[in-house]
Design an enzyme around this catalytic site. Structure first.
Site, PDB file in Angstrom:
ATOM      1  N   HIS A 184     157.778  48.086  47.419  1.00  0.00           N
ATOM      2  CA  HIS A 184     157.134  47.666  48.670  1.00  0.00           C
ATOM      3  C   HIS A 184     157.636  48.572  49.796  1.00  0.00           C
ATOM      4  CE1 HIS A 184     156.008  45.264  52.135  1.00  0.00           C
ATOM      5  NE2 HIS A 184     155.172  44.614  51.342  1.00  0.00           N
TER       6      HIS A 184
ATOM      7  N   GLY B 216     150.659  39.214  52.472  1.00  0.00           N
ATOM      8  CA  GLY B 216     151.892  38.757  53.109  1.00  0.00           C
ATOM      9  C   GLY B 216     151.630  37.533  53.973  1.00  0.00           C
ATOM     10  N   GLY B 217     151.472  37.751  55.271  1.00  0.00           N
ATOM     11  CA  GLY B 217     151.365  36.658  56.245  1.00  0.00           C
ATOM     12  C   GLY B 217     150.415  35.540  55.845  1.00  0.00           C
TER      13      GLY B 217
ATOM     14  N   SER C 187     147.229  43.053  55.895  1.00  0.00           N
ATOM     15  CA  SER C 187     146.509  42.106  56.755  1.00  0.00           C
ATOM     16  C   SER C 187     145.252  41.514  56.105  1.00  0.00           C
ATOM     17  CB  SER C 187     146.191  42.752  58.104  1.00  0.00           C
ATOM     18  OG  SER C 187     147.390  43.122  58.756  1.00  0.00           O
TER      19      SER C 187
ATOM     20  N   GLY D 207     151.248  43.619  58.136  1.00  0.00           N
ATOM     21  CA  GLY D 207     151.797  42.733  59.155  1.00  0.00           C
ATOM     22  C   GLY D 207     151.386  43.093  60.575  1.00  0.00           C
TER      23      GLY D 207
ATOM     24  N   GLU E  16     148.952  49.782  49.782  1.00  0.00           N
ATOM     25  CA  GLU E  16     149.256  49.096  51.030  1.00  0.00           C
ATOM     26  C   GLU E  16     149.523  50.118  52.124  1.00  0.00           C
ATOM     27  OE1 GLU E  16     150.711  44.872  50.187  1.00  0.00           O
ATOM     28  OE2 GLU E  16     152.462  46.146  50.260  1.00  0.00           O
TER      29      GLU E  16
ATOM     30  N   ASN F  99     152.925  37.518  48.759  1.00  0.00           N
ATOM     31  CA  ASN F  99     154.266  38.045  48.992  1.00  0.00           C
ATOM     32  C   ASN F  99     154.857  37.270  50.165  1.00  0.00           C
ATOM     33  OD1 ASN F  99     156.579  39.481  49.407  1.00  0.00           O
ATOM     34  ND2 ASN F  99     155.572  41.355  50.148  1.00  0.00           N
ATOM     35  N   TRP F 100     155.682  36.284  49.828  1.00  0.00           N
ATOM     36  CA  TRP F 100     156.256  35.438  50.897  1.00  0.00           C
ATOM     37  C   TRP F 100     157.303  36.189  51.709  1.00  0.00           C
ATOM     38  CZ3 TRP F 100     157.524  30.043  48.234  1.00  0.00           C
ATOM     39  CH2 TRP F 100     156.311  29.453  47.812  1.00  0.00           C
ATOM     40  N   LYS F 101     157.792  37.300  51.191  1.00  0.00           N
ATOM     41  CA  LYS F 101     158.884  38.053  51.826  1.00  0.00           C
ATOM     42  C   LYS F 101     160.077  37.108  52.068  1.00  0.00           C
ATOM     43  CE  LYS F 101     155.436  40.969  53.917  1.00  0.00           C
ATOM     44  NZ  LYS F 101     155.147  42.055  54.852  1.00  0.00           N
TER      45      LYS F 101
ATOM     46  N   GLU G 215     158.573  48.004  52.684  1.00  0.00           N
ATOM     47  CA  GLU G 215     159.759  47.515  53.393  1.00  0.00           C
ATOM     48  C   GLU G 215     161.028  47.849  52.609  1.00  0.00           C
ATOM     49  OE1 GLU G 215     158.374  43.479  53.829  1.00  0.00           O
ATOM     50  OE2 GLU G 215     156.822  44.185  55.204  1.00  0.00           O
TER      51      GLU G 215
HETATM   52  C1  PEP Z   1     152.633  42.811  52.315  1.00  0.00           C
HETATM   53  O1  PEP Z   1     153.728  42.549  52.743  1.00  0.00           O
HETATM   54  O2  PEP Z   1     152.550  43.214  51.145  1.00  0.00           O
HETATM   55  C2  PEP Z   1     151.467  42.647  53.177  1.00  0.00           C
HETATM   56  C3  PEP Z   1     150.364  43.205  52.809  1.00  0.00           C
HETATM   57  O3  PEP Z   1     151.657  41.923  54.335  1.00  0.00           O
HETATM   58  P1  PEP Z   1     150.497  41.398  55.339  1.00  0.00           P
HETATM   59  O4  PEP Z   1     149.440  40.765  54.475  1.00  0.00           O
HETATM   60  O5  PEP Z   1     151.181  40.425  56.219  1.00  0.00           O
HETATM   61  O6  PEP Z   1     149.973  42.594  56.054  1.00  0.00           O
END
Ligand code: PEP
Length: 253
Positions: free
Chosen positions: A97, A236-237, A215, A175, A169, A9-11, A99
């Site tokens: 998600h 994500g990251g 994470s 994040g 999640e 997930n590049w966001k 967010e």
């Molecule tokens: C996400 O945005 O779905 C996520 C899990 O982010 P991160 O891996 O950065 O915690």
């Protein structure tokens, strides 16, 4: 056999050129993907065509939109419909998600509408659920997540549900660098599967891939993905760094 999925997930990160470089670097790597392994790139809308083009002939590689409209078509300026995604041959769409739920006020009902449209147009929803920190601290996470499934997925038929991928999640782990322990992930994934089994059947629940997100990185992916009810991750990251995400793909069991 359940699908094991490494989903990025590049966001709202990376320029188009950076996205191209990252995609190329990832596709240049060697992976020994098994039959049931899938890699999904969840990229910003303007990059969908580019990434879909690069992954088109790569077995096991797919593209996801990070959102879609809950309306089919029409006068909704700035929105993107699932029909548009389908016409670009996009196979997945991330729905719900945290967010989107938090910053864009997406309700359970709206998410149910998005899930319905995605299924109608042949896209696989990656349906996200997960509790905030206060709920975890009060030890109410099981009930909280159960309601999220009830409100957005329980109207589906068993056949429709089988087409869904779920991503658990926990919001406190997204994040933040704070990962749920592999034990916490396993407990929740087993709980989600038992909720699905109670509403549908054991057979249906056993077929649903449940990804962990929060994470995930190269250093913890093998342990988390190794849990019996964890079928890969939504990342994500760490999905923005080619070497990290390549290692996460290789961590699929
Ligand atoms: C996400 O945005 O779905 C996520 C899990 O982010 P991160 O891996 O950065 O915690």
């Amino acid at each position: 056999m359940r699908k094991q999925i490494a989903a990025a997930n590049w966001k709202m990160n990376l320029t188009y050129q950076q996205g191209e470089t990252l995609t190329d670097e990832l596709l240049d790597n060697e992976y020994s993907l098994k039959e049931n392994h899938e890699v999904v790139f969840g990229v910003p809308f303007p990059y969908l065509g580019m990434v879909a083009g690069k992954t088109a002939n790569k077995k096991g590689f797919y593209v996801a939109a990070q959102n879609c409209s809950n309306k089919k078509s029409g006068a909704y300026t700035g929105e993107t419909s699932v029909e548009m995604l389908s016409s670009l041959h996009i196979q997945y769409v991330i729905i719900g998600h945290s967010e989107r739920r938090e910053y864009f006020n997406e309700s359970d009902q709206m998410l149910a509408e998005k899930v319905n449209l995605a299924l109608d147009f042949g896209l696989t929803p990656i349906f996200c659920c997960g509790e905030p920190l206060a709920i975890r601290e009060a030890e109410n996470q099981n009930e909280f997540v159960e309601v999220q499934l009830q409100e957005s997925l329980f109207h589906l038929s068993a056949e429709q549900l089988k087409k869904i991928v779920i991503a658990y999640e926990p919001i406190w782990a997204i994040g933040t660098g704070k990962t749920a322990s592999s034990q916490q992930a396993q407990e929740m994934h087993a709980h989600l599967r038992s909720v699905l089994a109670a509403k549908f059947t054991n057979e249906v629940a056993d077929e649903i891939s449940i990804l962990y997100g929060g994470s995930v990185k190269a250093a913890n992916a093998v342990e988390i993905f190794g849990m019996p009810d964890v079928d890969g991750g939504l990342v994500g990251g760490a999905s923005l760094v080619a070497a990290e995400f390549a290692a996460i793909i290789r961590a699929l069991k």
